[in-house]
Write an enzyme that holds these catalytic residues in place. Structure first.
Site, PDB file in Angstrom:
ATOM      1  NE  ARG A  57       5.223  43.053  43.588  1.00  0.00           N
ATOM      2  CZ  ARG A  57       5.762  41.897  43.239  1.00  0.00           C
ATOM      3  NH1 ARG A  57       5.357  41.268  42.154  1.00  0.00           N
ATOM      4  NH2 ARG A  57       6.721  41.346  43.964  1.00  0.00           N
ATOM      5  N   GLY A  58       8.167  44.916  42.235  1.00  0.00           N
ATOM      6  CA  GLY A  58       9.232  43.911  42.139  1.00  0.00           C
ATOM      7  C   GLY A  58      10.482  44.575  41.609  1.00  0.00           C
ATOM      8  CB  ALA A  59      13.947  44.733  42.852  1.00  0.00           C
ATOM      9  NE  ARG A 100       7.619  50.442  45.917  1.00  0.00           N
ATOM     10  CZ  ARG A 100       7.401  49.129  46.064  1.00  0.00           C
ATOM     11  NH1 ARG A 100       7.236  48.371  44.999  1.00  0.00           N
ATOM     12  NH2 ARG A 100       7.402  48.583  47.263  1.00  0.00           N
ATOM     13  CD  GLN A 202       3.863  42.193  48.146  1.00  0.00           C
ATOM     14  OE1 GLN A 202       3.340  41.800  49.201  1.00  0.00           O
ATOM     15  NE2 GLN A 202       4.493  43.357  48.063  1.00  0.00           N
ATOM     16  CG  ASP A 243      13.094  44.847  46.966  1.00  0.00           C
ATOM     17  OD1 ASP A 243      12.809  43.823  47.624  1.00  0.00           O
ATOM     18  OD2 ASP A 243      12.347  45.317  46.092  1.00  0.00           O
ATOM     19  CG  ASN A 253      13.366  40.270  49.775  1.00  0.00           C
ATOM     20  OD1 ASN A 253      13.256  40.681  48.625  1.00  0.00           O
ATOM     21  ND2 ASN A 253      12.727  39.202  50.204  1.00  0.00           N
ATOM     22  CE  LYS A 254       7.532  43.587  49.962  1.00  0.00           C
ATOM     23  NZ  LYS A 254       7.301  45.031  49.944  1.00  0.00           N
TER      24      LYS A 254
HETATM   25  C1  LIG Z   1      12.305  39.751  42.111  1.00  0.00           C
HETATM   26  S1  LIG Z   1      12.611  40.524  43.586  1.00  0.00           S
HETATM   27  C2  LIG Z   1      11.080  41.241  43.960  1.00  0.00           C
HETATM   28  C3  LIG Z   1      11.121  41.864  45.331  1.00  0.00           C
HETATM   29  O1  LIG Z   1      10.336  43.044  45.282  1.00  0.00           O
HETATM   30  C4  LIG Z   1       9.281  42.885  46.216  1.00  0.00           C
HETATM   31  O2  LIG Z   1       8.901  44.095  46.787  1.00  0.00           O
HETATM   32  P1  LIG Z   1       7.558  44.836  46.240  1.00  0.00           P
HETATM   33  O3  LIG Z   1       6.528  43.778  46.021  1.00  0.00           O
HETATM   34  O4  LIG Z   1       7.218  45.798  47.368  1.00  0.00           O
HETATM   35  O5  LIG Z   1       7.991  45.541  44.976  1.00  0.00           O
HETATM   36  C5  LIG Z   1       9.840  41.954  47.247  1.00  0.00           C
HETATM   37  O6  LIG Z   1      10.756  42.598  48.106  1.00  0.00           O
HETATM   38  C6  LIG Z   1      10.515  40.954  46.366  1.00  0.00           C
HETATM   39  O7  LIG Z   1      11.442  40.142  46.991  1.00  0.00           O
END
Ligand SMILES: CSC[C@H]1O[C@H](OP(=O)(O)O)[C@H](O)[C@@H]1O
Length: 352
Positions: A57-59, A100, A202, A243, A253-254
């Site tokens: 996960r993570g953009a 996603r 996270q 994101d 973002n989150k």
């Molecule tokens: C490096 S930016 C990662 C970004 O992605 C996360 O979302 P997720 O954990 O649901 O993939 C979160 O928004 C982070 O800021």
């Protein structure tokens, strides 16, 4: 414990993704911090499932994983029929695109791989693997550059709060906002705070684990304690990832990022977004058009309320949109945009 010396390079930080001959080796982030378990996916379906299940996960990491997923798809489709692989692979690209919806890096990576596909004659795997590796390496280089640029903005600060996980686990390595924290720590920004980031945690599971691996002290706070922390004066900056950034600077973002930005403005705390330019979606004018992923209610609800006869439901959006006017600066590998708006963001478009 990885090396905790100040000379730690990004190679020492954990790697969420690694390519091997069998396919894509993924660190299962659902199991951290209690277990460090890698799984290898040898099919595009496996990679799409690894993204949708948030093993990865993570953009930026999602985009990199998708690029390697395209390599696996091409390997399979070319073996099936060398004459029709360019047509049959489209179903695999669609499967990755459906994994996603919010992180634009996924679609940016697929577009880049698709343009390579068009140009290929013969066996596609070598060239597509080279492209995926370039995407991966470019991300790490961008993170190192953003670390430097973001740390230079934090000079003089002694406290910074970060939200969610934006480190090596969310990228190709080193991280975006957490990369800035890593770089800023080495220049004396020593009071580091991380929000737990409910419901997937996270921050409580991943960010503090990464920082402990680096030997960087940090303090975990409940999401609901963040505004009170700002009131105490302990932090001067908040640094988050992204994101999807719209053309006017509105940032998805989150979930919880928007609340942090509102509280930060109230308390005079500065707000920084850190993201590579692959996270900017120039085709989306404002944040109002960004699709926000909603995940299963079970990620929020206690099992007790998952009964069929329960009258209790949960609303589980996992991103929100922070308007550009609440963002003091956006740090990218091509430079820092202060007081982002449509016009200010164009400086990054010109650098393309
Ligand atoms: C490096 S930016 C990662 C970004 O992605 C996360 O979302 P997720 O954990 O649901 O993939 C979160 O928004 C982070 O800021």
């Amino acid at each position: 414990m990885l090396s905790s010396s100040s000379s730690m390079s990004f190679q020492d930080t954990v790697r969420a993704l690694e390519w091997c001959e069998q396919g894509l080796r993924v660190l299962d982030q659902r199991r951290l911090p209690s277990a460090v378990e890698y799984q290898t996916f040898g099919s595009v379906r496996g990679v799409a499932e690894a993204i949708s299940s948030m093993r990865v996960r993570g953009a930026p990491a999602i985009g990199i994983a998708a690029a390697y997923g395209v390599v696996l798809a091409a390997r399979q489709r070319y073996r099936e029929n060398p004459d029709t692989w360019k047509e049959t692979i489209e179903a695999d690209l669609a499967e990755l695109a459906g994994s996603r919806p919010t992180a634009v890096n996924l679609f940016w990576a697929l577009d880049r791989m698709r343009s390579e596909i068009r140009a290929i004659d013969g066996n596609p795997e070598p060239r597509l693997l080279q492209t995926a590796r370039i995407i991966h390496d470019e991300d790490i280089a961008a993170n190192r550059k953003m670390g430097e640029l973001g740390a230079s903005v934090l000079v003089g600060a002694n406290g910074v709060l970060t939200h969610c996980n934006t480190g090596s686990l969310a990228t190709g390595g080193y991280g975006t906002a957490l990369g800035v924290v890593r770089s800023a720590y080495r220049q004396g920004v020593t009071r580091i705070f991380a929000t737990e980031t409910r419901p997937w945690l996270q921050g409580a599971r991943l960010t503090v684990w990464e920082l402990e691996q680096d030997g960087i002290p940090a303090t975990l706070v409940a999401d609901s304690a963040a505004a009170y922390l700002m009131k105490t004066g302990a932090i001067q900056w908040i640094a988050v990832g992204a994101d999807r950034i719209a053309a006017n600077g509105d940032t998805a973002n989150k979930i919880g990022t928007y609340a942090l930005a509102v509280a930060a403005r109230h308390h005079g705390v500065k707000f920084m977004v850190v993201a590579p330019t692959s996270t900017i979606d120039w085709r989306t004018e404002t944040g109002a058009s960004i699709k926000i992923e909603e995940r299963e209610q079970r990620e929020l609800l206690n099992d007790y309320f998952l009964r069929p006869d329960s009258v209790i439901t949960a609303w589980n959006p996992v991103f929100d949109v922070t308007p550009a006017e609440l963002i003091d600066c956006i740090v990218t590998e091509r430079g820092v945009v202060w007081n982002p708006d449509r016009q200010a963001m164009m400086a990054l478009a010109d650098a393309r």
